[in-house]
Design a protein around this motif. Structure first.
Motif, PDB file in Angstrom:
ATOM      1  N   SER A 116     -43.810  92.854  45.228  1.00  0.00           N
ATOM      2  CA  SER A 116     -44.336  92.439  46.231  1.00  0.00           C
ATOM      3  C   SER A 116     -45.764  92.104  46.551  1.00  0.00           C
ATOM      4  CB  SER A 116     -44.100  93.624  47.479  1.00  0.00           C
ATOM      5  OG  SER A 116     -44.027  93.229  48.920  1.00  0.00           O
ATOM      6  N   PRO A 117     -45.975  90.918  45.899  1.00  0.00           N
ATOM      7  CA  PRO A 117     -47.518  90.628  45.905  1.00  0.00           C
ATOM      8  C   PRO A 117     -48.390  90.716  46.816  1.00  0.00           C
ATOM      9  CG  PRO A 117     -45.948  88.971  44.835  1.00  0.00           C
ATOM     10  CD  PRO A 117     -45.033  89.896  45.539  1.00  0.00           C
ATOM     11  N   ARG A 118     -47.750  90.978  48.174  1.00  0.00           N
ATOM     12  CA  ARG A 118     -48.572  91.206  49.229  1.00  0.00           C
ATOM     13  C   ARG A 118     -49.440  92.520  49.144  1.00  0.00           C
ATOM     14  NH1 ARG A 118     -45.956  93.966  53.516  1.00  0.00           N
ATOM     15  NH2 ARG A 118     -44.052  94.674  52.908  1.00  0.00           N
ATOM     16  N   LEU A 119     -48.929  93.385  48.459  1.00  0.00           N
ATOM     17  CA  LEU A 119     -49.427  94.773  48.291  1.00  0.00           C
ATOM     18  C   LEU A 119     -50.729  94.667  47.256  1.00  0.00           C
ATOM     19  CD1 LEU A 119     -45.896  97.049  47.703  1.00  0.00           C
ATOM     20  CD2 LEU A 119     -47.422  96.606  49.885  1.00  0.00           C
ATOM     21  N   VAL A 165     -53.545  92.626  39.117  1.00  0.00           N
ATOM     22  CA  VAL A 165     -53.572  92.728  40.652  1.00  0.00           C
ATOM     23  C   VAL A 165     -54.635  91.928  41.229  1.00  0.00           C
ATOM     24  CG1 VAL A 165     -54.140  94.560  42.334  1.00  0.00           C
ATOM     25  CG2 VAL A 165     -52.654  95.230  40.489  1.00  0.00           C
ATOM     26  N   ALA A 166     -55.885  91.760  40.936  1.00  0.00           N
ATOM     27  CA  ALA A 166     -57.092  91.101  41.461  1.00  0.00           C
ATOM     28  C   ALA A 166     -56.639  89.525  41.395  1.00  0.00           C
ATOM     29  CB  ALA A 166     -58.241  91.159  40.595  1.00  0.00           C
ATOM     30  N   ILE A 167     -55.828  89.042  40.414  1.00  0.00           N
ATOM     31  CA  ILE A 167     -55.230  87.639  40.535  1.00  0.00           C
ATOM     32  C   ILE A 167     -54.435  87.510  41.512  1.00  0.00           C
ATOM     33  CG2 ILE A 167     -54.026  85.974  39.052  1.00  0.00           C
ATOM     34  CD1 ILE A 167     -55.347  86.951  36.603  1.00  0.00           C
ATOM     35  N   LEU A 168     -53.426  88.266  41.847  1.00  0.00           N
ATOM     36  CA  LEU A 168     -52.381  88.235  42.780  1.00  0.00           C
ATOM     37  C   LEU A 168     -52.881  88.598  44.300  1.00  0.00           C
ATOM     38  CD1 LEU A 168     -49.159  89.884  41.098  1.00  0.00           C
ATOM     39  CD2 LEU A 168     -49.646  87.278  41.700  1.00  0.00           C
ATOM     40  N   ALA A 169     -54.315  89.170  44.199  1.00  0.00           N
ATOM     41  CA  ALA A 169     -54.684  89.496  45.578  1.00  0.00           C
ATOM     42  C   ALA A 169     -55.580  88.409  46.105  1.00  0.00           C
ATOM     43  CB  ALA A 169     -55.638  90.710  45.343  1.00  0.00           C
TER      44      ALA A 169
END
Length: 184
Positions: A116-119, A165-169
């Motif tokens: 779930s990339p929104r996390l 995680v930083a890229i997906l955020a």
């Protein structure tokens, strides 16, 4: 819920689930928001929703693989051993156990964010703190000769997870972003 409020709510990264569902329902069913004549603001909103929902499948897959590798390595560390290679020679059990606990959190965060990339927005500070903690304790344990310096190179996986995680955020950029801001 009025049209403007619904359109703005749909664009929020973080919102109450019920409020988001109501806003999406309104935008889909409202004659003004989803009418036959598509206004520039509705087109921009639809583009923005699609942009936010469209995350890199390859990036998410890489994050899952990194998370599984991290978990595979970290579980034995939690119990003070590493059966995979002999790099633990000279590594204190307390250091391995601490790295195991941190590694398990890294692995679970990677798998959760890939699912779930929104996390990613919420996981970013966690990965930053864990990376900082791992660095500080690694330097301290190295100075106390509780860990062999070569063993610390395996923590590159945690750094890679943090970067993923930083890229997906970070939301994707688009040329229509300025159009959206002007339309609202």
């Amino acid at each position: 819920m009025d049209c403007v409020e619904a359109q703005k709510t749909v664009l929020l990264s973080i919102a109450d689930a019920n409020m988001m569902e109501d806003a999406r329902l309104h935008v889909r069913s409202c004659i003004h928001c989803a009418g036959a004549e598509i206004s520039p603001s509705v087109d921009a909103i639809a583009h923005e929703v699609a942009r936010r929902a469209n995350r890199s499948v390859k990036g998410r897959l890489v994050l899952v693989v990194l998370g599984v590798i991290q978990l595979f390595l970290a579980l034995p560390w939690l119990f003070g051993s590493s059966p995979f290679w002999n790099s633990t020679a000279g590594t204190d059990t307390s250091h391995l156990s601490r790295d195991g606990a941190i590694g398990i959190v890294f692995g679970l965060v990677a798998i959760s964010v890939a699912y779930s990339p929104r996390l990613a927005v919420f996981a970013l500070p966690i990965t930053f703190v864990m990376l900082l903690l791992q660095t500080v304790t690694g330097v301290f344990d190295n100075s106390q000769e509780h860990v062999h310096a070569n063993f610390e190179s395996v923590h590159i996986i945690g750094a890679a997870i943090s970067i993923g995680v930083a890229i997906l955020a970070r939301p994707k950029r688009s040329s229509k972003q300025t159009t959206l801001l002007k339309a609202l």
